[in-house]
Design a protein around this motif. Sequence first.
Motif, PDB file in Angstrom:
ATOM      1  N   ILE A  85       0.843  -1.204   0.000  1.00 39.70           N
ATOM      2  CA  ILE A  85       0.000   0.000   0.000  1.00 39.70           C
ATOM      3  C   ILE A  85       0.877   1.252   0.000  1.00 39.70           C
ATOM      4  N   TRP A 138       2.007   7.155   2.223  1.00 35.69           N
ATOM      5  CA  TRP A 138       0.669   7.658   2.575  1.00 35.69           C
ATOM      6  C   TRP A 138       0.705   8.445   3.885  1.00 35.69           C
ATOM      7  N   ASP A 161      -6.972   3.993  -1.963  1.00 33.71           N
ATOM      8  CA  ASP A 161      -6.097   2.865  -2.277  1.00 33.71           C
ATOM      9  C   ASP A 161      -6.541   1.666  -1.448  1.00 33.71           C
TER      10      ASP A 161
END
Lengths: 290, 799
Positions: free
Chosen positions: B435, B440, B658
Amino acid sequence: MKPANFAYHRPGTCTEAADLLYRLRDDVKVIAGGQSLLPLMNMRLAEPAHLVDVSAVPELRRTDLTAEGATYGAATTHMMFEHQLVPDVADGLLSHAARGIGYRAIRNRGTVGGSLAHSDSSAEWPTVMSALGATVHALSVRGERRIPVTEFLLGFFSTALADDELITAVSVPRIAPGTQWGMYKMARKPGEFADSLAVVQVRDTGASTPAVSVWLGAAKDVPLRLKHVEKALADRPDRSLLPADLSGPLAADIGADTATASPHDRHALQLHAVTVHRALMAVGKAPHAA
Amino acid sequence: MNAAGSNPARRNGIGARTPRREDARHLSGRGRFVADMKLPGLREVAFVRSQVPHGRIRGITVPADAEPGSVWTGTDLAPIAEPLTATSTLEGFRAAPLPHLAVEKVRYVGEPIAMVIASARAEAEDLAARIIVDIEPLPAAVDFTGALAQDAPLVHDDWPDNVYATTSGDIGDVDAVAHDAAVTVTREYTMNRQAVVPLETRGVMAQHDQTSGQLVVHSSTQTPHMIRDMIAILLGVEARQVRVIAPDMGGGFGTKCSVYPEEIALAAVAMRLPYPIRWVEDRWEAMVSSTQARDHHYRITAHAAADGTLLGVEADILVNAGAYSVHPWTATMDATMSAAMIPGPYRLSNYRFRTRSVATNKTPLGPYRGVARPGACLAIERTLDELAHALGIEPNEMRIRNMVRPEDMPYTSVAKKVYDSGDYPEAVRRVSALIGHDAWRKQQQDVSDGARHRIGIGYGSFTEQTAHGCIEWASRGLAITIGTEGARLEMDSSGGLTLSVGIKSHGQGAETTLAQVVSEVFDVDPALVTVVHGDTALTPRGDGTFASRSMVMAGGATYGAAQQLAGKVLRIGGVLLGEDPKKLRFKDGAVVGRTGSVTYRELAKEFLFTPDHVPGVEAGLEVSFYYRPDTQTGAFTYASHAAVVSVDLDTGAVSLLDYAVVEDCGTVVNPLIVDGQITGGIAQGIGTALLEELVYDPDGQPKSTSFLDYLLPGATEVPMIKIGHMQTPSPHTVFGVKGAGEGGAIAPPAAIANAVTDALRAFGAEANETPMTPVRIWTALQDAQASPVRGAAMTGTDR
């Protein structure tokens, strides 16, 4: 989930359709795209004895363009507007609105006249046509009459149409020069009916403050013109208002009592404020007519 | 990380990326479903269903002009079909006989009251509309608070309260660790009720074949053999007199694996009619009368040490099981699964739980992809994030610290489940990388304070028992302890292979994957292996397709049959080639030896047409094999999901930026199909997390029974899913495969709720109820700002 028995009629002209409607007026429904009526019939929430299918009437698909605007046949599909297969006299707003209606299959069959006749204020056309000052053409054996959309839409599933009247067309005036529009639709998923739907038009009048009109759908049973919001905007012409600034005038326009509102109602009011705000922010930013 | 464990070199067999052979007929509209069937004289059925949640039937008036045999009520059906009673061996369980057509009382909106037959469905609905059902409405038990109140209306009049059963356990010493814990958190979670929405609704067609004397029932069911058994038992006939056929199906997801009143009613009535009858469920019926799912409430208290070690968990679990206990799963299916899955993939020694399965005037609860695990996963995973937050530990790190490690395997959980294999922490590490956790986090921090959105990252991990055997079902009180599958493999006179199995592929692609098992043994193109399923007359006995069991169980049976048949084919080949069978092998559809080879076509012709050419080999070129794993504790599939969301502070809307998953379903038979199962499961999990909710009003009326109000995830709601695979073969199964059907649906609510809560940390708002609708999230934000002490959690008000 199968419809009750009905007799099916398929006239070839408007006159023929009007004659049929007059004769069968006690228990008849007009069907064009069938995207709202057929589910209602399948669920037996509507059980008309007669269906008059107007999809074989060529006049209902005609568009007449004049210097003042356009008259769109009632059976013009959402897809025709979406792809500008008919001229867009609202500088792209008609196309933009149509793109948000349901899904491709629905847009291919559903019609502008059908949507107005259905009168669901969370659909696109009632609010957009109200904002544009459109006029409905209605035909019966007594002749044709013209009804401003704002007088035509009386409530949820309720219109000024008589039992034997047929919508033949919708006239949309050409958007005034110097006018910019913004529209925003709030929905849980693309293609769903709106939780809120706002159309804002800003017209440069040459004066220090431009003329602003704000229309809201999905808040009441008919589209609303937001006079209090317009006034708030006139006081702050730089459009710097935030959703929080709009809640008060909006509540006044809608008639919402913020003191006693449930969490759902408070959220609904918030969504309307955000929607109006986003429509305002979108003014002049959407693609124009081709 | 390999892409779905693919082995591009493989054309055939296990691991090959074989395109689904089912797709050609479905994509070209050549599938054949119950609604497509045409039989001479076929008549159509509509049901009169209760429009009230709870009421006493005072009378049913049938129009005087109704044809004889066209209307059947509960009174008519009583002498010809016994009611269904899903019993349980759990202590104190209260059975609730489920009438096929209501008698005396109706207990939920949608309950069938009368069955109407006419030449067309519309005419059957016409007649149904003219039947007058006089019902005295009664107050309804709807939500937990109402159903558990002292003065609650009783769903079943002879019960003292509305509880099917209470279960509990107290392992280790929770109180002692609570005393020592550095941090203790208590939260409540609600997973609201969902419909199960296969594209094809249910459908039943029944005909009493006058020639054979057999009752032939077509049903869109995941469990044809079970339906046959129950029809025979409830109608008082021998099973040989009943044939059940499940043709092509447009999904099931668990809602088509219970025995339904409509199946029994049509079967019973068809026995007495000279023409076939059919009922095709319409969408409204599907939303009120197919079994529903979820509807859980949790109160969790968890204790952790300063280093994050999970010390103890207490769980109070409520399941709203609806009006009846469905066969064979019973009304405690969700509760018992949930209690066992709360400990999750973690090393936990101290655990106390109580479950109560509550009877209400809602549609009966039944299995749905993931069965109870999505709720349990939400509860434990959200709680773990709260502990991690309180301790200042990153959520992925918190999981890694507490998970069962590879060296602990096999690991017996505190709930007595035996986790068989795998590297749970590695799945978290890999999904964090997949991820892009750090990137992020950076983006999250870069969002300015003045922005009207926030970004959040969330994880959801689970381990999932699949393909469990008899002892698991027995431990949960089922009257039927499932755990055996049959397969029959036949080589015909042209050397072709036909496999018949008792499971029912209803979208999983088992016609492809089971053919791959045969192809693994015989080295033939899977397309050359016919796979027959879904017909009790043509297939060996089997329990059906549910509980992520078919690849393990039917795959095991298929492998057993193929091995035995292979041995025989090699012996035949040995005679024909004059070589030692032990030195022969299969290659490209032939038996190959040192000096020569013989194709299956030649071999089968020799053996079946002229057995005298093959002396010393006993007759018959088919094998039936019944598979029951030696270890019945199941193969545990596990996964870690990671979600990144953006939350709109102005509206409460959540959008997925996502989504990634790293999973281990053991040996992958077909990477294409496994990826498809994961993606589809996650889509449904996103539905649970964000969209789908069956809303009941306080009186028990369902309010979201059409797609106008009941929102399903579509292409615009499901982002591209990043999938990573680990492959740890299960030590207990053939090829080491583990079930792969359900896992995708389990973790999305947990991962997304953790991501939303992560996004809203600064405001103190939490996402503790699904679906996380804009109104719920926005209201949680408002409430948190109104009470900034700890922040108001978005807990369910439905207690």
